[in-house]
Enzyme design. Structure first.
Site, PDB file in Angstrom:
ATOM      1  N   SER A  19     -12.315  -2.475  -7.584  1.00 30.55           N
ATOM      2  CA  SER A  19     -13.608  -2.036  -8.123  1.00 30.55           C
ATOM      3  C   SER A  19     -13.698  -1.595  -9.455  1.00 30.55           C
ATOM      4  O   SER A  19     -14.530  -1.628 -10.212  1.00 30.55           O
ATOM      5  CB  SER A  19     -14.378  -1.368  -7.179  1.00 30.55           C
ATOM      6  N   TYR A  30       1.419  13.543  -3.551  1.00 33.50           N
ATOM      7  CA  TYR A  30       1.322  12.279  -4.142  1.00 33.50           C
ATOM      8  C   TYR A  30       2.809  11.822  -4.749  1.00 33.50           C
ATOM      9  O   TYR A  30       2.948  10.479  -4.812  1.00 33.50           O
ATOM     10  CB  TYR A  30       0.274  12.717  -5.406  1.00 33.50           C
ATOM     11  N   LYS A  72       4.520   8.276  -4.021  1.00 32.85           N
ATOM     12  CA  LYS A  72       4.628   7.519  -5.191  1.00 32.85           C
ATOM     13  C   LYS A  72       6.230   7.092  -5.115  1.00 32.85           C
ATOM     14  O   LYS A  72       6.757   5.956  -5.636  1.00 32.85           O
ATOM     15  CB  LYS A  72       4.209   7.956  -6.306  1.00 32.85           C
TER      16      LYS A  72
HETATM   17  P1  NAD Z   1      -9.562   4.658 -10.038  1.00 31.08           P
HETATM   18  O1  NAD Z   1      -9.754   5.863  -9.181  1.00 31.08           O
HETATM   19  O2  NAD Z   1      -9.930   4.340 -11.458  1.00 31.08           O
HETATM   20  O3  NAD Z   1      -9.362   3.599  -8.979  1.00 31.08           O
HETATM   21  C1  NAD Z   1      -8.982   3.477  -7.667  1.00 31.08           C
HETATM   22  C2  NAD Z   1      -9.176   2.177  -6.959  1.00 31.08           C
HETATM   23  O4  NAD Z   1      -8.718   2.322  -5.521  1.00 31.08           O
HETATM   24  C3  NAD Z   1     -10.990   2.022  -6.729  1.00 31.08           C
HETATM   25  O5  NAD Z   1     -11.354   0.757  -6.664  1.00 31.08           O
HETATM   26  C4  NAD Z   1     -11.155   2.952  -5.303  1.00 31.08           C
HETATM   27  O6  NAD Z   1     -12.154   2.358  -4.542  1.00 31.08           O
HETATM   28  C5  NAD Z   1      -9.792   2.093  -4.401  1.00 31.08           C
HETATM   29  N1  NAD Z   1      -9.235   3.051  -3.313  1.00 31.08           N
HETATM   30  C6  NAD Z   1      -9.161   4.426  -3.356  1.00 31.08           C
HETATM   31  N2  NAD Z   1      -8.771   4.773  -2.294  1.00 31.08           N
HETATM   32  C7  NAD Z   1      -8.869   3.798  -1.767  1.00 31.08           C
HETATM   33  C8  NAD Z   1      -8.580   3.573  -0.154  1.00 31.08           C
HETATM   34  N3  NAD Z   1      -8.357   4.548   0.878  1.00 31.08           N
HETATM   35  N4  NAD Z   1      -8.785   2.368   0.292  1.00 31.08           N
HETATM   36  C9  NAD Z   1      -9.302   1.136  -0.186  1.00 31.08           C
HETATM   37  N5  NAD Z   1      -9.644   1.464  -1.782  1.00 31.08           N
HETATM   38  C10 NAD Z   1      -9.259   2.708  -2.243  1.00 31.08           C
HETATM   39  O7  NAD Z   1      -7.919   5.099 -10.114  1.00 31.08           O
HETATM   40  P2  NAD Z   1      -6.795   4.277 -10.959  1.00 31.08           P
HETATM   41  O8  NAD Z   1      -6.243   5.131 -12.035  1.00 31.08           O
HETATM   42  O9  NAD Z   1      -7.123   2.667 -11.367  1.00 31.08           O
HETATM   43  O10 NAD Z   1      -5.577   4.070  -9.818  1.00 31.08           O
HETATM   44  C11 NAD Z   1      -4.989   2.981  -9.248  1.00 31.08           C
HETATM   45  C12 NAD Z   1      -3.509   2.997  -8.837  1.00 31.08           C
HETATM   46  O11 NAD Z   1      -2.940   3.435  -9.959  1.00 31.08           O
HETATM   47  C13 NAD Z   1      -3.549   4.382  -7.907  1.00 31.08           C
HETATM   48  O12 NAD Z   1      -2.427   3.925  -6.680  1.00 31.08           O
HETATM   49  C14 NAD Z   1      -2.937   5.377  -8.804  1.00 31.08           C
HETATM   50  O13 NAD Z   1      -2.038   6.267  -8.095  1.00 31.08           O
HETATM   51  C15 NAD Z   1      -2.097   4.526  -9.723  1.00 31.08           C
HETATM   52  N6  NAD Z   1      -1.764   5.261 -10.794  1.00 31.08           N
HETATM   53  C16 NAD Z   1      -2.792   5.569 -11.805  1.00 31.08           C
HETATM   54  C17 NAD Z   1      -2.110   6.225 -12.946  1.00 31.08           C
HETATM   55  C18 NAD Z   1      -3.323   6.819 -13.952  1.00 31.08           C
HETATM   56  O14 NAD Z   1      -2.915   7.770 -14.741  1.00 31.08           O
HETATM   57  N7  NAD Z   1      -4.619   6.295 -13.985  1.00 31.08           N
HETATM   58  C19 NAD Z   1      -1.226   6.405 -13.276  1.00 31.08           C
HETATM   59  C20 NAD Z   1      -0.095   6.236 -12.456  1.00 31.08           C
HETATM   60  C21 NAD Z   1      -0.585   5.482 -11.161  1.00 31.08           C
END
Ligand code: NAD
Length: 247
Positions: free
Chosen positions: A13, A154, A158
Site C-alpha cells: 500500500s 527486528y 532481518k
Molecule cells: P512502510 O511502513 O512504509 O510500509 C509497510 C507496508 O507493510 C505497508 O503496506 C503496511 O500496510 C504493510 N504491513 C505492515 N505490517 C503488515 C502485516 N503484518 N501484514 C501485512 N502487511 C503489513 O514501511 P517500508 O519502509 O516501506 O518497509 C517495507 C519493508 O522494508 C519492511 O520489511 C521493512 O522492515 C523493510 N526495510 C525498510 C527500511 C526503511 O528504512 N524504510 C530499511 C530496511 C528495511
C-alpha cells in the site's frame, strides 16, 4: 520486461512495497498486493496500477496469520494467474530498550517478518515448483547486518531473513527458481519518518551520501533481481544503503 507475469507484493500500500508494485506494473506485470489496515492508501496504489493498464488484486490482512496469507496467495493466483515474482516485503518495527521487550513484542516482530515471509514464500514456491521458474525477493535490512540500539528483535528477524534466503536458494535454484534478498539502508518511508526529526537529520549526516534512499531506488534493485539481467543472483543479499554498511 514483465509483460504476462504476475507479481505478488506484501505490504504494497505504501513505501517500498508500493514503489516496487508500481515499478513491476509499469513494466507490464499484473499485481496482487496486501497491506495491514491501510485501506485508503491501498486504494490509491491500486488505482495507480490500474491507470498503468494492469490488473490488480488488493487485500487487507496480517501476513503473520499464515492461513490468511495462504488464502490471499490463492486468490491472487485465481484472479491473475500463477505468481512469477514474489516481493516479500511487509514489515513493521517495535522500538524499545532490550530490557523492556516483552514476549508479545518479540512474537509480533519476528512473526511478521520471519514467519510471515517464510510461509508466504512457501505458498508461492509450491506453485512455482511445477512450472520450474519464478523469483522470490525477501526484504531484509542493513540493520540485520550492522545491528542497532533498541531494535534487537527486528535485527534478529532481518538477519534470519538473509539466512532463510540463502537456505531456500540452495533448494530452489536447481529447479529454476531464484531466491534473493534486499537489505535496504535507511529509506524515506513512514517506517523511518516515525523517528524524531533530529534523529533523522543526525542519521543523514552520518551517511556518506548525506541523504536517505528512496523507495524507488529499492524498487530498481527488485527490478534488477527479477528481470533478465538478474539471472546470476542466487541467495544474494543486495544492500543499497548509501554507504551505511560497506562490504
Ligand atoms: P512502510 O511502513 O512504509 O510500509 C509497510 C507496508 O507493510 C505497508 O503496506 C503496511 O500496510 C504493510 N504491513 C505492515 N505490517 C503488515 C502485516 N503484518 N501484514 C501485512 N502487511 C503489513 O514501511 P517500508 O519502509 O516501506 O518497509 C517495507 C519493508 O522494508 C519492511 O520489511 C521493512 O522492515 C523493510 N526495510 C525498510 C527500511 C526503511 O528504512 N524504510 C530499511 C530496511 C528495511
Amino acid at each position: 520486461m514483465f509483460t504476462g507475469q504476475v507479481a505478488l507484493v506484501t505490504g504494497g500500500s505504501r513505501g517500498i512495497g508500493r514503489a516496487t508494485a508500481l515499478a513491476f506494473a509499469g513494466l507490464g506485470a499484473d499485481i496482487g498486493f496486501c497491506h495491514l489496515d491501510d485501506g485508503a492508501k491501498a486504494e490509491e496504489t491500486a488505482a495507480e496500477i490500474r491507470a498503468l493498464g494492469r490488473r490488480v488484486v488488493s487485500e487487507g490482512l496480517d501476513v503473520s496469520d499464515v492461513a490468511a496469507g495462504r488464502g490471499f496467495a490463492g486468490r491472487v493466483a485465481e484472479a491473475l494467474g500463477a505468481v512469477d515474482i514474489l516481493f516479500n516485503n511487509a514489515g513493521a518495527n517495535i522500538k524499545k530498550p532490550f530490557e523492556e521487550v516483552t514476549e508479545d513484542d518479540y512474537d509480533r516482530v519476528v512473526d511478521v517478518h520471519l514467519k510471515g515471509m517464510f510461509f508466504m514464500a512457501q505458498n508461492v514456491y509450491r506453485t512455482m515448483l511445477p512450472r520450474k521458474r519464478g523469483c522470490i525477493i525477501n526484504v531484509a535490512s542493513q540493520l540485520g547486518i550492522k545491528g542497532g540500539p533498541q531494535i534487537a528483535a527486528y535485527c534478529a528477524a532481518k538477519a534470519g531473513i538473509a539466512g532463510f534466503t540463502r537456505a531456500l536458494a540452495w533448494e530452489a535454484a536447481p529447479v529454476g527458481i531464484r531466491v534473493n534478498a534486499i537489505a535496504p539502508g535507511p529509506i524515506d518511508t513512514d517506517l523511518v519518518r516515525r523517528n524524531p526529526e533530529a534523529w533523522q537529520e543526525a542519521f543523514k549526516a552520518r551517511l556518506p551520501v548525506g541523504r536517505f534512499g528512496t523507495a524507488e531506488e529499492i524498487a530498481a534493485t527488485a527490478v534488477l533481481l527479477a528481470g533478465p539481467h538478474g539471472g546470476f543472483y542466487v541467495g544474494a543479499t543486495l544492500s543499497p544503503n548509501g554507504g551505511d554498511v560497506m562490504y
